[in-house]
Design an enzyme around this catalytic site. Structure first.
Site, short mmCIF file in Angstrom:
data_model
loop_
_atom_site.label_atom_id
_atom_site.label_comp_id
_atom_site.label_asym_id
_atom_site.label_seq_id
_atom_site.Cartn_x
_atom_site.Cartn_y
_atom_site.Cartn_z
N SER A 114 0.85 -1.53 -0.35
CA SER A 114 -0.11 0.11 0.11
C SER A 114 0.53 0.81 -0.03
CB SER A 114 -0.95 -0.37 1.24
OG SER A 114 -1.20 0.63 1.50
N CYS A 116 0.63 3.47 2.00
CA CYS A 116 1.34 4.15 3.33
C CYS A 116 2.56 4.02 3.75
CB CYS A 116 -0.11 3.95 3.69
SG CYS A 116 -0.28 1.83 4.14
N TYR A 143 -0.92 -1.01 10.10
CA TYR A 143 -0.52 -1.82 8.59
C TYR A 143 1.06 -1.59 8.09
CZ TYR A 143 -3.05 -2.44 4.42
OH TYR A 143 -3.49 -2.45 2.83
N LYS A 147 3.10 -4.03 6.20
CA LYS A 147 3.26 -3.97 4.47
C LYS A 147 4.64 -4.19 4.25
CE LYS A 147 -0.67 -5.17 2.76
NZ LYS A 147 -1.01 -6.30 1.82
N PRO A 170 0.22 0.23 -4.03
CA PRO A 170 -0.85 0.75 -5.15
C PRO A 170 -1.42 1.48 -4.49
CG PRO A 170 -2.01 -2.11 -4.76
CD PRO A 170 -0.56 -2.08 -4.04
N ASN A 172 -4.50 4.22 -3.37
CA ASN A 172 -6.34 4.25 -2.50
C ASN A 172 -6.80 3.95 -3.70
OD1 ASN A 172 -4.75 5.75 -0.71
ND2 ASN A 172 -6.73 6.76 0.30
N HIS A 186 -12.79 3.48 3.48
CA HIS A 186 -12.11 4.20 2.99
C HIS A 186 -12.90 5.23 2.30
CE1 HIS A 186 -8.89 0.80 2.56
NE2 HIS A 186 -8.28 1.58 2.70
N TRP A 209 -14.69 13.56 7.09
CA TRP A 209 -14.24 14.15 8.30
C TRP A 209 -12.54 14.84 8.33
CZ3 TRP A 209 -13.77 8.38 8.90
CH2 TRP A 209 -14.65 7.65 9.99
N ASP A 276 -7.38 14.32 9.45
CA ASP A 276 -6.54 13.77 8.46
C ASP A 276 -6.21 12.68 7.46
OD1 ASP A 276 -8.51 16.05 7.20
OD2 ASP A 276 -6.73 18.00 7.93
#
Ligand code: GFB
Length: 317
Positions: A114, A116, A143, A147, A170, A172, A186, A209, A276
């Site tokens: 991911s 992130c 997470y 990963k 990948p 999002n 998500h 949010w 955020d």
């Protein structure tokens, strides 16, 4: 180093781990046009968190190639609320599958990570070599750590055992089969649902949010699956490879775009008590582009078809 590019899928048994998830099901759709045999595991019989189950399944089915699309995933709040699940489940799934793939002589494996994994404040767009150059975003570090461990496992098995295991990161993702639960989803499925419910209730507003200023890059799951098959065929390297659309936008602009697709004309408010997350997450996609891959589905088209799929879901008819 074992490198078999181009890797020919014809006549191969290809195991899609996580075939019921959004990316896994997109992979199954995409692989249907290759002349390969698709293998999937029944969740009731094979729990990927359990090493014995994974070993038995791999020994029984003997796949030639494996996509690891199985993972515990969720949006910003789910990551923050369930850190133990996100770290433990993902570590176990990837370790069990990669080890069993080595033991059973899998020829090619693509592990999915991911975006992130990159530092919270990484220079944009983020190149593959920016991995481990700074602190992670706290809302999803559990997470991300899992990963990153997966990337390192694939690299370690390449180096020590000559396995042709690669990792793809990948951005999002969204698309058919997405999770629409407002607490764990998500942003795209959450906003489709919020805009739809606001429209149905003739409400004047719905709430997103955070501040709406973070920027995110989005890719349709079918484009992602196409890129992953391409990567399996033509990519063989130690370093992971980014999979993105090459474009990002603010969450506020995304919310407006989704409201337009859904047909909601009211106001959009912000709940700034919610996080955020990373300010910006745009990946550099030059490496994959140089291998001849391009996304095909525009965000507008993708959001339209995602909304149609949302409306067609049994719970809403
Ligand atoms: O998609 P998302 O949950 O994940 O949130 P991340 C993206 C942005 O949308 C954040 C905002 O700035 C959220 O605050 N947002 C606005 C919303 N309204 C909403 C809403 O109603 N629901 C949600 N979920 N967000 C995830 C990571 O980070 O990205 C995972 O937590 C994974 O580990 C995934 O990597 C791809 O992009 O912030």
């Amino acid at each position: 180093m074992t490198s078999r590019t181009p890797y020919d899928l014809a006549g191969k048994r290809v195991y899609v781990a996580g075939h019921r998830g959004m990316v896994g099901s997109a992979l199954v759709r995409r692989l249907a046009i290759e002349s390969c045999q698709i293998i999937t595991a029944d969740r009731a019989r094979t729990d990927l968190v359990r090493q014995d189950d994974v070993r038995a399944f791999m020994q029984e089915t003997r796949p030639h190639a494996v996509f690891i699309a199985a993972a515990k995933v969720g949006g910003i709040l789910a990551n923050d609320r369930y850190p133990a699940d996100f770290l433990y489940d993902n570590l176990m799934i990837e370790a069990n599958l990669i080890e069993a793939a080595f033991k059973t002589g899998v020829e090619k494996l693509v592990f999915l990570g991911s975006s992130c994994i990159y530092p919270k404040l990484a220079p944009q767009p983020m190149r593959e070599d920016m991995l481990l150059t700074g602190p992670l975003e706290p809302t999803n570090e559990w997470y991300a750590i899992a990963k990153i461990a997966g990337i390192k496992l694939a690299q370690a098995y390449r180096r020590q055992h000559g396995c042709d295991f690669v990792s793809a990161m990948p951005t999002n993702l969204y698309g058919p089969g997405d999770n629409y639960d407002l607490n764990t989803s998500h942003v795209i499925p959450a906003l489709i649902r919020k805009a739809h419910e606001a429209k149905r209730a003739n409400a004047e507003r719905f709430t997103i949010w955070g501040t709406g200023t973070p920027r995110r890059e989005f890719l349709h799951a079918d484009d992602c699956a196409d890129a992953l098959v391409h990567i399996m065929k033509v990519y063989s390297d130690d370093e992971h490879i980014n999979v993105g659309s090459g474009r990002d936008m603010t969450i506020a602009d995304l919310a407006r775009l989704i409201a337009d697709v859904v047909g909601f004309q009211g106001a959009i408010d912000n709940d700034t008590s919610k996080p955020d997350g990373t300010p910006r997450k745009l990946m550099n996609g030059e490496k994959l582009k140089a291998l001849g891959w391009r996304p095909r589905i525009t965000l507008q088209e993708g959001l339209r078809s995602a909304y149609e799929a949302f409306l067609a879901a049994p719970a809403r008819s």
